[in-house]
Design an enzyme around this catalytic site. Structure first.
Site, PDB file in Angstrom:
ATOM      1  N   GLU A  56       0.825  -0.932   0.257  1.00  0.00           N
ATOM      2  CA  GLU A  56       0.065   0.448   0.227  1.00  0.00           C
ATOM      3  C   GLU A  56       0.539   0.905  -0.499  1.00  0.00           C
ATOM      4  OE1 GLU A  56      -1.939  -2.506   3.346  1.00  0.00           O
ATOM      5  OE2 GLU A  56      -0.326  -2.284   1.383  1.00  0.00           O
ATOM      6  N   CYS A  79      -2.782  -3.515   7.436  1.00  0.00           N
ATOM      7  CA  CYS A  79      -2.580  -3.729   8.604  1.00  0.00           C
ATOM      8  C   CYS A  79      -3.033  -1.701   8.974  1.00  0.00           C
ATOM      9  CB  CYS A  79      -0.734  -3.408   9.071  1.00  0.00           C
ATOM     10  SG  CYS A  79       0.104  -2.119   8.610  1.00  0.00           S
ATOM     11  N   ARG A 189       9.753 -23.735  -6.650  1.00  0.00           N
ATOM     12  CA  ARG A 189      10.753 -24.002  -5.699  1.00  0.00           C
ATOM     13  C   ARG A 189      10.710 -21.544  -5.143  1.00  0.00           C
ATOM     14  NH1 ARG A 189      15.819 -27.347  -6.909  1.00  0.00           N
ATOM     15  NH2 ARG A 189      14.096 -29.665  -6.937  1.00  0.00           N
ATOM     16  N   THR A 201      15.377 -39.311   1.066  1.00  0.00           N
ATOM     17  CA  THR A 201      15.239 -38.764  -0.418  1.00  0.00           C
ATOM     18  C   THR A 201      16.431 -37.243  -0.056  1.00  0.00           C
ATOM     19  OG1 THR A 201      13.432 -38.532  -0.933  1.00  0.00           O
ATOM     20  CG2 THR A 201      14.874 -36.839  -2.268  1.00  0.00           C
ATOM     21  N   ASP A 205      19.077 -39.918  -3.302  1.00  0.00           N
ATOM     22  CA  ASP A 205      19.455 -37.854  -4.730  1.00  0.00           C
ATOM     23  C   ASP A 205      20.395 -37.508  -4.785  1.00  0.00           C
ATOM     24  OD1 ASP A 205      17.443 -39.841  -5.157  1.00  0.00           O
ATOM     25  OD2 ASP A 205      16.027 -38.143  -5.374  1.00  0.00           O
ATOM     26  N   GLY A 301      10.319 -37.402   0.389  1.00  0.00           N
ATOM     27  CA  GLY A 301      10.231 -38.348  -0.505  1.00  0.00           C
ATOM     28  C   GLY A 301       8.556 -38.972  -0.599  1.00  0.00           C
TER      29      GLY A 301
END
Length: 367
Positions: A56, A79, A189, A201, A205, A301
């Site tokens: 704002e 706010c 992401r 995972t 990996d 995973g």
């Protein structure tokens, strides 16, 4: 009062502006704002990196004197409390805004309707809680952090055509999706403040868990759910911890020497309660919320994914399916129970589906 088509158009434009720093505005919500006078946009703003300045105040500053008598479109209630910056509601009043078309009432106890109330007391015409479904989606992470003490979670799952997430225990890492879906993953992401995986995972990996997009300098917190602190010191997550913030969440009885070794390499370590021998996911998410994180991107995973779905913590689930089968038994991407929950109408609904290159995607939203 029904929203006019013109009001809806400007409000949706404000929602689009708010997405510009989605994933980088923590600990504040990613708000968008437009100042419109005589059907001309005279000011635009969105929450800056790190949460300040607010949308704002930026839009009002850009509008200057043209804000007098204008309409402000803002995606969340302004706010009304004094924080590190003065209340946005006061700035709106001082700027001479005549009308506000605002999004959801902010559930934060420091606001909770007082922002809109103060505008009305000042004689400003206020239409609040417009387009509530779109506002909920835009600010889901902030709302959940305030009301439930946890961030929102987007669960991403990639599977082969025959439903596998990986090969056997000694197989090389399985490349499931193609370039277009992989690019989309990096965009997702970048729209979250943390990327989370389970230790399984991380061990299988050895992922980087970074945003690799040209011109994008986002560094989400990398989170490993690691009850026993089994993360190898030579893993890419640990080696890169001084350049990319990394947090290991362990159980209360994790080995203190392992903790010290990880911390010496720049990994942050926090502990939380266990439930059934595994980390309590809600407690782990609570730790992230306490850090100001409102949006988490979980990349697995399979066990973590199934648990998030079962416990109602996967607020959005994006399932990528490759056209290529593994052709043999591997690690199943989703348990039968998780597949049934996603497919059923009681807990999830499909909000989008389509293709990224050769890969199919379905985007589910928790009801």
């Amino acid at each position: 009062m029904a929203l006019s088509l013109q009001d809806e158009r400007y409000f949706r434009a404000a929602l689009a502006l708010g997405r510009r720093n989605l994933g980088a505005a923590a600990p504040n919500p990613a708000v968008g704002a437009l100042v419109v006078k005589d059907d001309v946009v005279v000011g635009r703003g969105w929450t800056a990196l790190g949460g300040r300045p607010h949308a704002e105040t930026q839009a009002l500053a850009q509008a200057g004197e043209q804000a007098r008598g204008a309409t402000l479109y803002v995606t969340l209630e302004p706010c009304a409390h004094q924080g590190r910056t003065p209340p946005c509601a006061e700035a709106v009043i001082a700027a001479g805004i005549a009308r506000v078309v605002g999004g959801l009432t902010d559930p934060d106890d420091r606001v909770a309707g007082e922002g809109y109330a103060s505008l009305r007391r000042a004689g400003i015409a206020v239409e609040s809680d417009v387009l509530p479904d779109e506002g909920w989606r835009a600010h889901r992470g902030h709302i959940l952090r305030v009301t439930e003490g946890r961030p929102m979670v987007t669960l991403k799952i990639a599977r082969t055509a025959d439903g596998q997430a990986a090969g056997g225990p000694h197989d090389p890492r399985l490349a499931i999706t193609g370039p277009a879906a992989n690019l989309r993953t990096h965009v997702l992401r970048a729209m979250h403040e943390a990327i989370m995986v389970g230790i399984g995972t991380a061990l299988a990996d050895d992922p980087l868990m970074t945003v690799r997009l040209p011109g994008c300098d986002r560094k989400p917190l990398r989170v490993v759910l690691d009850a026993g602190l089994d993360l190898p010191l030579r893993s890419r997550l640990v080696v890169g911890a001084r350049d990319f913030p990394t947090l290991a969440i362990c159980g209360p009885d994790a080995d203190s020497a392992r903790r010290a070794a990880l911390e010496a390499q720049g990994v942050m370590v926090e502990s939380c309660a266990l439930e059934g021998g595994r980390l309590d996911l809600r407690a782990a998410l609570g730790l992230l919320a306490a850090r100001g994180i409102s949006r988490v991107f979980s990349e697995g995973g399979p066990r973590v994914g199934a648990a998030l779905i079962a416990e109602g913590l996967a607020d959005e689930t994006i399932l990528f399916t490759s056209p290529k089968p593994l052709g043999r038994k591997g690690v199943e991407a989703l348990s039968a129970e998780a597949r049934e929950t996603l497919a059923g109408a009681a807990a999830y609904r499909v909000v989008e589906q389509g293709d990224f290159g050769a890969d199919r995607f379905v985007h589910y939203e928790r009801i």
